[in-house]
Motif scaffolding. Structure first.
Motif, PDB file in Angstrom:
ATOM      1  N   ILE A 195      -9.981   8.249   7.126  1.00 38.45           N
ATOM      2  CA  ILE A 195      -9.311   9.474   7.586  1.00 38.45           C
ATOM      3  C   ILE A 195      -7.806   9.357   7.347  1.00 38.45           C
ATOM      4  CG2 ILE A 195      -8.716  10.833   9.633  1.00 38.45           C
ATOM      5  CD1 ILE A 195     -11.507  10.083  10.749  1.00 38.45           C
ATOM      6  N   GLN A 196      -7.243   8.206   7.705  1.00 35.60           N
ATOM      7  CA  GLN A 196      -5.800   8.000   7.524  1.00 35.60           C
ATOM      8  C   GLN A 196      -5.422   8.045   6.049  1.00 35.60           C
ATOM      9  OE1 GLN A 196      -4.098   4.019   7.967  1.00 35.60           O
ATOM     10  NE2 GLN A 196      -2.460   4.897   9.213  1.00 35.60           N
ATOM     11  N   ALA A 197      -6.222   7.413   5.192  1.00 37.22           N
ATOM     12  CA  ALA A 197      -5.893   7.360   3.769  1.00 37.22           C
ATOM     13  C   ALA A 197      -5.940   8.748   3.138  1.00 37.22           C
ATOM     14  CB  ALA A 197      -6.859   6.415   3.052  1.00 37.22           C
ATOM     15  N   ILE A 198      -6.923   9.555   3.504  1.00 36.49           N
ATOM     16  CA  ILE A 198      -7.007  10.910   2.947  1.00 36.49           C
ATOM     17  C   ILE A 198      -5.820  11.748   3.409  1.00 36.49           C
ATOM     18  CG2 ILE A 198      -8.327  13.067   3.002  1.00 36.49           C
ATOM     19  CD1 ILE A 198     -10.875  11.367   3.151  1.00 36.49           C
ATOM     20  N   GLY A 199      -5.426  11.586   4.662  1.00 38.24           N
ATOM     21  CA  GLY A 199      -4.357  12.405   5.223  1.00 38.24           C
ATOM     22  C   GLY A 199      -2.957  11.957   4.880  1.00 38.24           C
ATOM     23  N   THR A 200      -2.774  10.634   4.685  1.00 35.23           N
ATOM     24  CA  THR A 200      -1.417  10.114   4.482  1.00 35.23           C
ATOM     25  C   THR A 200      -1.224   9.374   3.168  1.00 35.23           C
ATOM     26  OG1 THR A 200      -1.838   7.953   5.531  1.00 35.23           O
ATOM     27  CG2 THR A 200      -1.230   9.799   6.979  1.00 35.23           C
ATOM     28  N   GLY A 201      -2.322   8.946   2.532  1.00 35.04           N
ATOM     29  CA  GLY A 201      -2.193   8.152   1.316  1.00 35.04           C
ATOM     30  C   GLY A 201      -1.993   6.673   1.583  1.00 35.04           C
ATOM     31  N   ILE A 202      -2.017   6.265   2.859  1.00 31.21           N
ATOM     32  CA  ILE A 202      -1.844   4.849   3.201  1.00 31.21           C
ATOM     33  C   ILE A 202      -3.223   4.205   3.277  1.00 31.21           C
ATOM     34  CG2 ILE A 202      -1.000   3.229   4.926  1.00 31.21           C
ATOM     35  CD1 ILE A 202       1.032   5.360   5.764  1.00 31.21           C
ATOM     36  N   TRP A 203      -3.501   3.289   2.384  1.00 33.75           N
ATOM     37  CA  TRP A 203      -4.815   2.663   2.261  1.00 33.75           C
ATOM     38  C   TRP A 203      -4.734   1.230   2.784  1.00 33.75           C
ATOM     39  CZ3 TRP A 203      -7.632   1.661  -3.061  1.00 33.75           C
ATOM     40  CH2 TRP A 203      -8.964   1.288  -2.808  1.00 33.75           C
ATOM     41  N   LYS A 204      -5.472   0.970   3.866  1.00 28.59           N
ATOM     42  CA  LYS A 204      -5.405  -0.342   4.503  1.00 28.59           C
ATOM     43  C   LYS A 204      -6.781  -0.975   4.595  1.00 28.59           C
ATOM     44  CE  LYS A 204      -1.425   0.589   7.512  1.00 28.59           C
ATOM     45  NZ  LYS A 204      -0.943   0.603   8.918  1.00 28.59           N
ATOM     46  N   THR A 205      -6.786  -2.307   4.731  1.00 23.12           N
ATOM     47  CA  THR A 205      -8.016  -3.014   5.054  1.00 23.12           C
ATOM     48  C   THR A 205      -8.302  -2.826   6.532  1.00 23.12           C
ATOM     49  OG1 THR A 205      -6.862  -5.067   5.618  1.00 23.12           O
ATOM     50  CG2 THR A 205      -7.494  -4.761   3.302  1.00 23.12           C
ATOM     51  N   ARG A 206      -9.504  -3.230   6.981  1.00 23.39           N
ATOM     52  CA  ARG A 206      -9.844  -3.014   8.381  1.00 23.39           C
ATOM     53  C   ARG A 206      -8.988  -3.836   9.337  1.00 23.39           C
ATOM     54  NH1 ARG A 206     -15.038  -5.805   6.977  1.00 23.39           N
ATOM     55  NH2 ARG A 206     -14.897  -7.943   7.709  1.00 23.39           N
TER      56      ARG A 206
END
Length: 311
Positions: A208-219
């Motif tokens: 959800i965060q990556a789609i909305g902000t472009g910030i792609w993180k590991t768990r």
């Protein structure tokens, strides 16, 4: 029909605090030049601003001072240079001041003369208008993200990754990149066989965060990189479709939380917080499966080449 003239409003750097200005200066240099290393360097300025210390690919050492003040003075410049020269890294070969204020020709000459007499091989001073011009010429996407209020990361490695992300991609390429978010076990492991439901929920949250902000993180919170967010898609229809995907994932997460609160999804009871074992009835697993499929189907509507991951 002639195209009307477009007036570009100047950036008011004074509306941003010192930390935000420093991060923009760092991101600009990370984007436009090649470095062996680029790091924050202490709090040596009289206003406690950080310096940026870099080593270019040819080995040249560079110190960049960010001066977020309404007026650039020789006293400020000379004091800050003295502190840099007396610090652990020694004398840089190139010294640069980047300020948000205007700088007169006389002030430039005074600062450069003092730096050269102190052992620095070269020195330059960028005024606020000049820095804005360089940003518009070399890194317009960074400037756009900055003035629109997007938070720049602070850690040097994360900021380098952020700065190098190319926002100028087609919608088709952006969707292909976003599709990689779904290539993880949380989106294809059967719910009743999921080995760690805590990780499952975190994966949904990260997506959800990556789609909305472009910030792609590991768990575990480590930054994997920057990807295009739904807001960067050029087609309004696609932006709305990605918003529906985001809402579907949020619905999946919310339903998972509801089942946990209701006791339908429960921990095994071993009293070990790190234990990944959960129990749930088949109907709860089926409901979560269906909500997950809904989210994947909606993404497939936006990205026609998307193939849903399978177990």
């Amino acid at each position: 029909m002639p195209i009307p003239a477009k007036y570009v409003q100047p950036v008011h750097f004074e509306d941003f605090d010192g930390t935000q200005f420093e991060r923009l200066v760092f991101a600009y240099h990370a984007r436009v030049e090649k470095w062996r290393s680029l790091e924050w360097y202490g709090q040596s300025g009289s206003d406690l601003g950080r310096d940026i210390w870099g080593v270019r690919e040819d080995g040249e050492t560079v110190c960049i001072q960010c001066v977020n003040r309404s007026r650039m003075t020789f006293a400020k410049a000379s004091t800050d240079l003295c502190k840099v020269l007396s610090a652990g890294n020694g004398t840089p070969q190139w010294f640069r001041h980047v300020t948000r204020s205007a700088v007169s020709a006389r002030m430039r000459d005074l600062i450069k003369s003092h730096a050269l007499s102190s052992g620095v091989q070269d020195c330059d001073v960028w005024s606020g208008p000049e820095f804005e011009e360089f940003l518009r010429r070399d890194a317009e996407s960074l400037l756009k993200r900055f003035v629109e209020g997007e938070a720049f990361p602070d850690a040097a490695p994360d900021l380098v990754t952020f700065a190098k992300a190319d926002a100028a991609v087609s919608d088709a390429d952006a969707l292909a990149i976003i599709a990689r978010l779904f290539d993880r076990p949380a989106f294809y492991t059967p719910i009743h066989q999921e080995s760690n439901l805590g990780d499952f929920k975190q994966a949904i949250t990260d997506t959800i965060q990556a789609i909305g902000t472009g910030i792609w993180k590991t768990r575990d919170g480590q930054l994997l990189g920057r990807i295009p967010s739904r807001h960067q898609l050029k087609d309004e229809g696609l932006r709305k479709k990605l918003q529906e995907v985001e809402k579907a994932l949020a619905k999946l997460r919310a339903r998972f939380d509801e089942l946990v609160r209701a006791g339908c999804v429960r921990h095994c009871g071993c009293n070990r917080p790190e234990c990944p074992v959960f129990f749930m009835p088949p109907e709860a697993a089926h409901e979560l499966e269906q909500l997950r499929r809904d989210a994947l189907r909606l993404f497939g509507v936006a990205h026609r080449d998307f193939e849903e991951p399978v177990w």
